[in-house]
Design an enzyme around this catalytic site. Structure first.
Site, PDB file in Angstrom:
ATOM      1  N   HIS A 178      12.165   9.736  45.045  1.00  0.00           N
ATOM      2  CA  HIS A 178      12.442   9.016  43.807  1.00  0.00           C
ATOM      3  C   HIS A 178      12.565   7.514  44.046  1.00  0.00           C
ATOM      4  O   HIS A 178      12.628   7.036  45.181  1.00  0.00           O
ATOM      5  CB  HIS A 178      13.724   9.546  43.169  1.00  0.00           C
ATOM      6  CG  HIS A 178      14.958   9.362  44.005  1.00  0.00           C
ATOM      7  ND1 HIS A 178      15.697   8.199  43.992  1.00  0.00           N
ATOM      8  CD2 HIS A 178      15.571  10.189  44.887  1.00  0.00           C
ATOM      9  CE1 HIS A 178      16.724   8.318  44.810  1.00  0.00           C
ATOM     10  NE2 HIS A 178      16.663   9.513  45.378  1.00  0.00           N
ATOM     11  N   CYS A 194      18.330  11.672  48.290  1.00  0.00           N
ATOM     12  CA  CYS A 194      17.245  12.323  49.026  1.00  0.00           C
ATOM     13  C   CYS A 194      16.384  11.260  49.687  1.00  0.00           C
ATOM     14  O   CYS A 194      16.858  10.504  50.511  1.00  0.00           O
ATOM     15  CB  CYS A 194      16.435  13.192  48.076  1.00  0.00           C
ATOM     16  SG  CYS A 194      17.356  14.572  47.346  1.00  0.00           S
TER      17      CYS A 194
END
Length: 226
Positions: A178, A194
């Site tokens: 992301h 993440c």
């Protein structure tokens, strides 16, 4: 001179474009001079104002030039369109075919260190909503409890402008690739999250990659899957 990255004889990556950035020498008392960023990269990472929310230009002086987006040589058996996340070295590769790959710098959070192996990009979203995991809510209920129903898209949303969602055997791994506005985090291991990329980079990746694309995530001393 260019450096190469070798992982057990599988990947050899040589930057097509060098950073071209130098730091001026300084005396013991002189302030440190800012690196001059080549116009090529300033254009690449310019602010974007035609999205639903404004995307500022990152401060590239906070990022090691090796993490700037660049096309590199890549030798390996993965098919074009596959994504390889080299977690220890903070790189993400999108295979272009004909021995080439697009390489991006990434930041790694705790969640990004918890998955390894192969999955697929089940789907991708522009300006996604973000919902904390149940573990996050249980660990810090005052902070994350009010967000249990999700956080609206926007500049402060942790998923940034784009997100790719990784599944394995039809199950959500909770692993995300992301965007982020936290330019200082690229090339680093941070406390949460993440795999994060500069918003300009994740938008470039988003345009190139398709749902169903294979993703290989490497952790320390993990060989690339054949």
């Amino acid at each position: 001179m260019p450096t190469s990255l070798t992982r057990r004889g599988f990947v050899i990556a040589v930057p097509l474009l060098l950073g071209g950035c130098v730091s001026a020498g300084r005396s013991a008392t002189a302030p440190k001079a800012k690196r001059e960023i080549p116009q090529y990269y300033r254009d690449m990472y310019a602010a974007i104002d035609d999205e639903p929310f404004p995307i500022p230009a990152p401060d590239l002086t906070k990022i090691d030039p090796k993490y700037y987006r660049q096309e590199v040589a890549y030798n390996g058996p993965e098919t074009p369109g596959s994504v390889v996340v080299d977690t220890p070295n903070r790189f993400l590769y999108l295979l272009l075919g004909e021995g080439r790959a697009m390489r991006y710098g990434v930041g790694v959070g705790k969640a990004g260190l918890e998955f390894e192996g192969t999955g697929v990009i089940q789907y991708k979203r522009e300006w996604p909503r973000w919902t904390p995991t149940q573990d996050m809510i249980a660990r810090e209920p005052e902070r994350y409890g009010p967000l249990a129903q999700g956080m609206e898209p926007g500049p402060t949303n942790p998923l940034g402008a784009r997100a790719l969602y990784l599944f394995k055997n039809g199950v959500d791994t909770l692993y995300r690739i992301h965007g982020t506005n936290e330019d200082w985090s690229i090339g680093r291991s941070i406390s949460s999250g993440c795999i994060r990329m500069l918003n300009q980079d994740v938008m470039d990746l988003y345009r190139r990659v398709r749902p169903g694309s294979r993703v290989i995530v490497l952790q320390q001393d993990t060989p690339l899957a054949a």
